[in-house]
Design a protein around this motif. Sequence first.
Motif, PDB file in Angstrom:
ATOM      1  N   THR A  96      71.498  37.137  11.822  1.00  0.00           N
ATOM      2  CA  THR A  96      72.835  38.103  11.632  1.00  0.00           C
ATOM      3  C   THR A  96      72.775  38.535  10.039  1.00  0.00           C
ATOM      4  O   THR A  96      73.385  39.721   9.846  1.00  0.00           O
ATOM      5  CB  THR A  96      74.106  37.245  11.745  1.00  0.00           C
ATOM      6  OG1 THR A  96      74.048  36.040  10.951  1.00  0.00           O
ATOM      7  CG2 THR A  96      74.232  36.752  13.175  1.00  0.00           C
ATOM      8  N   LEU A 127      73.106  43.708  13.833  1.00  0.00           N
ATOM      9  CA  LEU A 127      73.941  42.837  14.002  1.00  0.00           C
ATOM     10  C   LEU A 127      75.107  42.655  12.746  1.00  0.00           C
ATOM     11  O   LEU A 127      75.631  41.578  12.863  1.00  0.00           O
ATOM     12  CB  LEU A 127      73.182  41.154  14.114  1.00  0.00           C
ATOM     13  CG  LEU A 127      72.195  41.170  15.209  1.00  0.00           C
ATOM     14  CD1 LEU A 127      71.402  39.763  15.214  1.00  0.00           C
ATOM     15  CD2 LEU A 127      72.783  41.457  16.560  1.00  0.00           C
ATOM     16  N   TYR A 169      79.352  39.366  15.160  1.00  0.00           N
ATOM     17  CA  TYR A 169      78.299  38.628  14.717  1.00  0.00           C
ATOM     18  C   TYR A 169      78.577  38.075  13.270  1.00  0.00           C
ATOM     19  O   TYR A 169      77.990  36.940  12.930  1.00  0.00           O
ATOM     20  CB  TYR A 169      76.894  39.361  14.591  1.00  0.00           C
ATOM     21  CG  TYR A 169      76.384  39.758  15.981  1.00  0.00           C
ATOM     22  CD1 TYR A 169      75.815  38.501  16.957  1.00  0.00           C
ATOM     23  CD2 TYR A 169      76.393  40.827  16.596  1.00  0.00           C
ATOM     24  CE1 TYR A 169      75.516  38.878  18.033  1.00  0.00           C
ATOM     25  CE2 TYR A 169      75.914  41.085  17.897  1.00  0.00           C
ATOM     26  CZ  TYR A 169      75.398  40.128  18.608  1.00  0.00           C
ATOM     27  OH  TYR A 169      75.105  40.201  19.838  1.00  0.00           O
ATOM     28  N   GLU A 217      70.947  42.055  22.304  1.00  0.00           N
ATOM     29  CA  GLU A 217      70.722  42.187  20.771  1.00  0.00           C
ATOM     30  C   GLU A 217      70.226  41.162  19.946  1.00  0.00           C
ATOM     31  O   GLU A 217      69.461  41.307  19.064  1.00  0.00           O
ATOM     32  CB  GLU A 217      72.237  42.412  20.199  1.00  0.00           C
ATOM     33  CG  GLU A 217      72.858  43.896  21.002  1.00  0.00           C
ATOM     34  CD  GLU A 217      74.343  43.822  20.189  1.00  0.00           C
ATOM     35  OE1 GLU A 217      75.089  42.836  20.287  1.00  0.00           O
ATOM     36  OE2 GLU A 217      74.936  44.845  20.137  1.00  0.00           O
ATOM     37  N   VAL A 218      70.477  40.161  20.180  1.00  0.00           N
ATOM     38  CA  VAL A 218      69.908  38.886  19.592  1.00  0.00           C
ATOM     39  C   VAL A 218      68.703  38.565  20.105  1.00  0.00           C
ATOM     40  O   VAL A 218      67.802  38.221  19.166  1.00  0.00           O
ATOM     41  CB  VAL A 218      70.588  37.304  19.972  1.00  0.00           C
ATOM     42  CG1 VAL A 218      69.967  36.024  19.666  1.00  0.00           C
ATOM     43  CG2 VAL A 218      72.065  37.505  19.599  1.00  0.00           C
ATOM     44  N   ALA A 243      66.542  41.245  18.041  1.00  0.00           N
ATOM     45  CA  ALA A 243      66.594  40.739  16.765  1.00  0.00           C
ATOM     46  C   ALA A 243      65.465  39.864  16.286  1.00  0.00           C
ATOM     47  O   ALA A 243      64.682  39.734  15.495  1.00  0.00           O
ATOM     48  CB  ALA A 243      67.945  40.327  16.186  1.00  0.00           C
TER      49      ALA A 243
END
Length: 310
Positions: A48, A54, A59, A294-295, A298
């Motif tokens: 984050t 993020l 987040y 999204e995580v 990343a």
Amino acid sequence: MEKTNWTEIEFILQGLSEYPRAEKLLFVMCLIMYLVILLGNSTLITLTLLDSHLHTPMYFFLGNLSFLDIWYTTSFIPSMLVHFLSENKTISFTRCVVQMSVSYTMGSTECVLLTVMAYDRYVAICNPLRYPIIMSKALCIQMAALSWGLGFLNSLTETVLAIRLPFCGKNVINHFVCEILAFVKLACTDISLNEIIIMLGNVIFLFFPLLLICISYVFILSTVLRINSAEGRKKAFSTCSAHMTVVIVFYGTILFMYMKPKSKDSAFDKLIALFYGIVTPMLNPIIYSLRNTEVHGAMRKLSRHWCWRK
């Protein structure tokens, strides 16, 4: 009875002293779960902070939750692991008070923070066009600060009232850790005021936030059901699924502890409390990472970055 100056002696944390083999098993299980907590929550915080995709309110609050879970578990797990392997299960007055106040601060803060996260999801789904305006950076920081401030204030109030009680020699806490209710029960005076304050704190920081979360999801459900396309409804639900799961695990465990019949075997009650204190922080990063593109994206970018540097 002669009052004891608790600053000069130590408490004995009973835990599961009568089941030494069970304590060895718990040591292994709790150590593994603590390492998972540190790894999972540290990874989420790192992602984050480093990934610009993020840098959103959801987040931001998730990073606060991960930071909170690390501090909450660190306040009691390391000392508890030592006690599992040691015959000397004592803890000083100062360490006991610090452990009690830190864990209570984190627990109270998490209740408020989960409510703030529910409001974030409410705005995102029920008012998506104005979401960037409403959930501004300044408001997010203010709400996070309010969560931490209220949690600290609740802990400070109950801790100060607890340590001002007179004691007369009993020093065995029937728990794995310095839990506030077990602590005040050692007093040799009427603890009705403390019990009332603790109960009031539970209503304000447990059941009132749960009510607000439920109201938020009533509005969210009403909005989602008005979406015409099935794909749209699925996408809207997916943005809330992780938060809903965390709330169900967090409050489900608490409500089970409060509503279940009092067990004759105190060991069972202590194990349920241990489950609440360790398993929930361990599950939070797993729940938010599971099926979260999204995580996952990343994490892939971060891993490629480190591989390139090497």
